[in-house]
Design a protein around this motif. Sequence first.
Motif, PDB file in Angstrom:
ATOM      1  N   ALA A  77      -1.539  -1.964   7.590  1.00 39.71           N
ATOM      2  CA  ALA A  77      -0.302  -0.757   6.748  1.00 39.71           C
ATOM      3  C   ALA A  77      -1.324  -0.371   5.919  1.00 39.71           C
ATOM      4  CB  ALA A  77       1.213  -1.337   7.137  1.00 39.71           C
ATOM      5  N   TYR A  78      -1.064   0.810   5.812  1.00 43.43           N
ATOM      6  CA  TYR A  78      -2.094   1.064   4.540  1.00 43.43           C
ATOM      7  C   TYR A  78      -0.821   2.670   4.242  1.00 43.43           C
ATOM      8  CZ  TYR A  78      -6.189   0.229   7.007  1.00 43.43           C
ATOM      9  OH  TYR A  78      -6.604  -0.591   7.580  1.00 43.43           O
ATOM     10  N   ALA A  79      -1.160   2.308   2.897  1.00 45.02           N
ATOM     11  CA  ALA A  79       0.149   3.033   1.777  1.00 45.02           C
ATOM     12  C   ALA A  79      -0.360   4.791   1.542  1.00 45.02           C
ATOM     13  CB  ALA A  79       0.159   2.678   0.711  1.00 45.02           C
ATOM     14  N   ARG A  80       0.392   5.657   1.983  1.00 44.37           N
ATOM     15  CA  ARG A  80       0.389   6.993   1.517  1.00 44.37           C
ATOM     16  C   ARG A  80      -0.122   7.758   0.121  1.00 44.37           C
ATOM     17  NH1 ARG A  80       2.915   8.480   6.950  1.00 44.37           N
ATOM     18  NH2 ARG A  80       1.925   8.698   8.180  1.00 44.37           N
ATOM     19  N   TYR A  85       3.964   4.625   4.382  1.00 47.36           N
ATOM     20  CA  TYR A  85       2.543   4.055   4.987  1.00 47.36           C
ATOM     21  C   TYR A  85       2.965   4.287   6.624  1.00 47.36           C
ATOM     22  CZ  TYR A  85       5.494   0.383   8.208  1.00 47.36           C
ATOM     23  OH  TYR A  85       6.292   0.016   8.008  1.00 47.36           O
ATOM     24  N   GLU A  87       0.860   3.052  10.363  1.00 52.10           N
ATOM     25  CA  GLU A  87      -0.193   1.656  10.305  1.00 52.10           C
ATOM     26  C   GLU A  87      -1.450   2.566  11.651  1.00 52.10           C
ATOM     27  OE1 GLU A  87       2.747  -0.597  12.859  1.00 52.10           O
ATOM     28  OE2 GLU A  87       3.839  -1.502  11.619  1.00 52.10           O
TER      29      GLU A  87
END
Length: 91
Positions: A77-80, A85, A87
């Motif tokens: 998961a990557y935060a914007r 977020y 995936e």
Amino acid sequence: MKAKLTALAAAAVLALTGCENLTTEQRTVVGVTGGAAAGLIAAEALDANKNWRIIAALAGAAAGTVVAQNQATNTCAYARGDGTYYEAPCP
């Protein structure tokens, strides 16, 4: 007491090397157990009281579950930056 916790942590690290051929359910159990142990060890190292040790163990179990599930699917998961977020496959 701290010597016992250190030995437990060392045993847990060694046990994690054998997690390669586990099913998804088995990985989840290992994640819950390992996370709870890590939370409890951290609380013990910080000389937390009984209530904080329970909270730390529960938080560690939750984190361990997420890590185990992400390793099973190879999804991260990557935060914007705006609170959401997305995936994507892990690097």
